[in-house]
Design a protein around this motif. Sequence first.
Motif, PDB file in Angstrom:
ATOM      1  N   GLY A  90       0.822  -1.140   0.137  1.00  0.00           N
ATOM      2  CA  GLY A  90      -0.232  -0.332   0.002  1.00  0.00           C
ATOM      3  C   GLY A  90       0.707   1.772  -0.181  1.00  0.00           C
ATOM      4  O   GLY A  90       0.589   2.217   0.210  1.00  0.00           O
ATOM      5  N   SER A  91       2.483   1.132  -0.116  1.00  0.00           N
ATOM      6  CA  SER A  91       2.850   2.727  -0.024  1.00  0.00           C
ATOM      7  C   SER A  91       3.208   3.193  -0.965  1.00  0.00           C
ATOM      8  O   SER A  91       3.451   4.330  -1.477  1.00  0.00           O
ATOM      9  CB  SER A  91       4.017   1.916   0.720  1.00  0.00           C
ATOM     10  OG  SER A  91       4.162   1.910   1.469  1.00  0.00           O
ATOM     11  N   GLY A  92       2.966   2.426  -2.257  1.00  0.00           N
ATOM     12  CA  GLY A  92       2.354   3.437  -4.078  1.00  0.00           C
ATOM     13  C   GLY A  92       4.583   3.539  -4.376  1.00  0.00           C
ATOM     14  O   GLY A  92       4.882   3.385  -4.082  1.00  0.00           O
ATOM     15  N   PRO A  93       3.568   4.666  -5.611  1.00  0.00           N
ATOM     16  CA  PRO A  93       4.784   4.738  -6.389  1.00  0.00           C
ATOM     17  C   PRO A  93       5.817   5.123  -6.147  1.00  0.00           C
ATOM     18  O   PRO A  93       7.485   5.079  -5.957  1.00  0.00           O
ATOM     19  CB  PRO A  93       4.684   5.713  -6.988  1.00  0.00           C
ATOM     20  CG  PRO A  93       3.014   5.055  -7.124  1.00  0.00           C
ATOM     21  CD  PRO A  93       2.349   4.805  -5.963  1.00  0.00           C
ATOM     22  N   PHE A  94       5.787   6.252  -4.646  1.00  0.00           N
ATOM     23  CA  PHE A  94       6.615   7.278  -4.339  1.00  0.00           C
ATOM     24  C   PHE A  94       7.177   7.440  -3.173  1.00  0.00           C
ATOM     25  O   PHE A  94       7.736   7.764  -1.852  1.00  0.00           O
ATOM     26  CB  PHE A  94       6.434   8.873  -4.485  1.00  0.00           C
ATOM     27  CG  PHE A  94       5.451   8.761  -5.491  1.00  0.00           C
ATOM     28  CD1 PHE A  94       6.389   9.135  -7.154  1.00  0.00           C
ATOM     29  CD2 PHE A  94       3.922   8.952  -5.741  1.00  0.00           C
ATOM     30  CE1 PHE A  94       5.670   9.095  -8.068  1.00  0.00           C
ATOM     31  CE2 PHE A  94       3.365   9.232  -7.008  1.00  0.00           C
ATOM     32  CZ  PHE A  94       4.603   9.548  -7.997  1.00  0.00           C
ATOM     33  N   HIS A  95       6.724   5.265  -2.023  1.00  0.00           N
ATOM     34  CA  HIS A  95       7.247   4.938  -0.657  1.00  0.00           C
ATOM     35  C   HIS A  95       7.688   4.225  -0.726  1.00  0.00           C
ATOM     36  O   HIS A  95       7.841   3.531   0.611  1.00  0.00           O
ATOM     37  CB  HIS A  95       6.455   5.744   0.075  1.00  0.00           C
ATOM     38  CG  HIS A  95       5.702   7.078   0.454  1.00  0.00           C
ATOM     39  ND1 HIS A  95       5.260   7.759   0.161  1.00  0.00           N
ATOM     40  CD2 HIS A  95       5.610   7.941   1.585  1.00  0.00           C
ATOM     41  CE1 HIS A  95       5.037   8.974  -0.245  1.00  0.00           C
ATOM     42  NE2 HIS A  95       4.942   9.512   1.382  1.00  0.00           N
TER      43      HIS A  95
END
Lengths: 321, 345
Positions: free
Chosen positions: A120-125
């Motif tokens: 769930g942290s996605g592209p930038f984390h």
Amino acid sequence: MSVTYLEAIREAQARALADDPRVYIYGQDVGSFGGAFKATKGLAQQFPGRVFDAPISEDAMVGSAVGAAIEGMRPIIEMQFADFSTPGFNQIINQAATLYWRTQIPCPITIRLPSGGTSGSGPFHSQSMEALFAHYPGLIVMTPATVEDAYSMLLEAVAIDDPVIFCEHKFLYYHLKADKLPTESIPAGKARVARPGRDLTIVAYSAMVHEALAVAEELALEGTEIEVVDLRTIKPIDTDTIVASVARTGRVLVVGEAFPWGGVTAEVVARVATEAFGLLDAPPQRLNAKDTPIPYHPDLWAVHRPTARSISAAVRNLLQM
Amino acid sequence: MVTSPIFDLRPSDPTAERDIFVTTFRWMLLARTVDEKLAGLYRAGKIPGGGVYLGKGQEAVSASLGVSLQQGDVYAPLIRDGAGRLAFGETVIEALRTCLGSVLGPMRGRDGNVHRGRPKDGYLPMISHLGAMISVVNGALMAKRRRGEQHFVGATCLGEGGTSTGAFHEGMNQAGVERLPFVMLVTDNQYAYSTPTSRQFACKSLESRAAAYGFQAHSIDGTNLADCLRGLGSAVTQARNGGGPQLVIARLLRLCGHGEHDDASYVDDRLKNSPLGRDCMVVAEQRVIAEGWADKQEIQSWRAQASSEVEAAVVQVQTEASPDPYTERWSALKSTHLLDGFLNA
């Protein structure tokens, strides 16, 4: 009593601060708040004036660390997420990494990068930045996979007279535990055979070591003995340990969580092809994340990065070659 | 070893106007002489790597910062700061060794031209990325403060183009947040390479940025040495005495190309003919004569002295070895045990 990977990082920093008055910690929210992940929890109170908040200015954070290093300090810079090292990239690769070579003045700074994916942290984390930094001369890049290494390698990073990019994996922060902190360790720059085997070598680093070990466990039930090599540092790479393992097994799969173009896995395969071609019974293989940004949805993320399932499939395929 | 014969002319009483003016003027003369020599060497193809970047027209502002700093301060000059470097303590031969690629220079051929310094002495070598030295100076100042040192100042220099970078913003903000004894000298020389100020920034004046960063602003006429000494002296003194960070904006016209490869044909004639286009060397010389601090003959003797020092240094450097690629230690790490054996075989 047990200690987590994250606690080991905190404890290493506490010890570095206690042992050496030249050490300080600078980063966003690292002060009285204790850091976004609590890697500096309580340290500002324990070491007044030596653990303090930075503005959201990664370039200036790193630049100031270089200036302080010139003046004899040994700063630890916390990037809140590895992904945010990109605004500081210029200072890391052009200022910190070139200083010693240009001037013979050492640049002992440690830059901590909370790296890699979590659901769930996605592209930038979620990014794994190690290959970008390893590309540049003048930097050491560490990727600890265990609680023991998180502790001992961070202490070593602070003591090293060169800039160290310390890639700590967020996925390991809370659930990876050890009974106690280590009292001795393998030195940085040396890989570790995390599990011995005779049929195939998996070379991995950081969180992927644990996926590889799970696959080795699974295949052991079927009578296949997988050797797992944990690189520990990816700049330098311990080529000798890799080649020695390939000499034992004749097959190698290199696994990394980063994007697939170039990077650590390609570097290891290139070295195996150069140094151990005659030892191979099958073409060296590599497995990485997919060639897209890192997805947000847990179902997409679980397939985007290598897992025990996809590693197992790659291993079985390689064993048939 | 050739050393600067006028280095010891730093006045014992910096408040003595004549002494400080003449001393600074002589640093300017020396810097202009070095630059003219470098331009000649460039045209003769004697510069390894090919690049020569001069400070023509910026000597007054550059030297004024150099003479305002002292031992224990931190100084990160930029591309057009030959005069400031000399005034801060660099020797002519050090500059020439770097430009001519002598292995005896501070960068030993590993870096060249304006990329030189002696970090141990507070003289930081710039990288090419503009604005990047601000935070490095900040960090050095933070370390000094942490160690309990007092009455130190850090300064760095940029052109107006450098103020457009993200590093400038981050560094300035950091200096403001930390309330550092820092002086940011911005020399608005009307062109960043070929780009005019109208394409560089939209604020009415660069001074207006000072308040946003928690800096005090100063404006100076970069063609006028007296004004440069007054403005920079004041800014450095205020920073040294706890007045927090200072932003000094100097205005002038760059009197050369970006580098010697650039004929600067894009420079607007109206600027050349405006007060901004005055040569600070001429303006300063007129002041020296008008005040009766020296006559033309004496100034000519200073010029000759500078010329002979530069010529002697060039002769010496040209006899010195270039770096040897076969004995060069091709390693970027101090920690030799952490060199990658595969890459460093």
